[in-house]
Design a protein around this motif. Sequence first.
Motif, mmCIF file in Angstrom:
data_model
loop_
_atom_site.group_PDB
_atom_site.id
_atom_site.type_symbol
_atom_site.label_atom_id
_atom_site.label_comp_id
_atom_site.label_asym_id
_atom_site.label_seq_id
_atom_site.Cartn_x
_atom_site.Cartn_y
_atom_site.Cartn_z
ATOM 1 N N ASP A 158 -3.701 -6.216 -2.108
ATOM 2 C CA ASP A 158 -2.883 -5.367 -2.966
ATOM 3 C C ASP A 158 -1.448 -5.903 -2.927
ATOM 4 O O ASP A 158 -1.037 -6.500 -1.936
ATOM 5 N N VAL A 159 -0.690 -5.679 -3.994
ATOM 6 C CA VAL A 159 0.682 -6.192 -4.045
ATOM 7 C C VAL A 159 1.530 -5.646 -2.896
ATOM 8 O O VAL A 159 2.511 -6.282 -2.489
ATOM 9 N N SER A 186 -1.523 -9.997 -7.925
ATOM 10 C CA SER A 186 -1.787 -9.189 -9.119
ATOM 11 C C SER A 186 -2.513 -9.964 -10.214
ATOM 12 O O SER A 186 -3.135 -9.361 -11.089
#
Length: 288
Positions: A158-159, A186
């Motif tokens: 996840d970012v 992303s």
Amino acid sequence: MLVLNCSTKLQILEHKLLSNFPESLKVYGAVLNINRGNPFRKEVVVDSWPEFKAVITRRQRTAESDDLDHFTNAYAVFYKDQQAYQVLLENPETVNWEQVFQIQGLQDGLYDVSQAVASSKLVDVKQSCFQMVIHPDPDTLPEVKLPLVPPPKLASLDVSHASLLNSTWSRGGSEQCRKYLASLISCFPSTCVLDEGGCPIAWGLTDQFATMIHGYTLPEHRRKGYNRLIATVLAKKLHSQGFPAQGNVLEDNVPSVTLLKSMNAQFLPCQFVRLIHTPFGFVNTSRL
């Protein structure tokens, strides 16, 4: 100099690059990403078309740019004629020599050409070389089953994990790198193992050239087989989406080399070359 914007031409280029493996592998990976949605906003420059002697992939000129961000300001290069490539590189419409940038490729002449051009433009060039590897058929890799309780929890990065990756990557530590890693997360495939609190303890991700990078396990969780698990899962994921499962490794990184050999990875005869170009005015302010 021509910018290829036509989807049909880009599809043709993709197939042309296949016939020039392995030297064209970096450009091929970038073109694959362009032809599959172009999430990183790249474009292709050639010296001529349909027959070309040199091809460069670069960030779109209309995309947001940080002059100190050589991670994002990255070019992949393949040429059939070194002089044609040098002419293309010298063209200020091809490369922005006013910012810090990098060139990636798999050909011995890249450094010599960069040095020849950079000397007249007051730009410093630093070279790093790696062994290039590819998994010929990831589908044949056996499933990795680790005897751990509880079993590893696999997920995509996840970012929000970008800061952790930035602090552990040998090339990381800068704000430019953190933002770059967040963009990769992303845009492209990744795999990680999460602990019981949902934090990554091992991971691997893919860059703008469809290359597997930053395979890493936190020190306190090593020697459990996570690196093999991550490499296998990510290679299969890339292959299922039509990408080559490629990566690079330093020759003296014995654990990684040993792991790749045990996975029957193919070590290519040509080295992966990364060239960081820094205008003299940025030498003391750019973190390389």
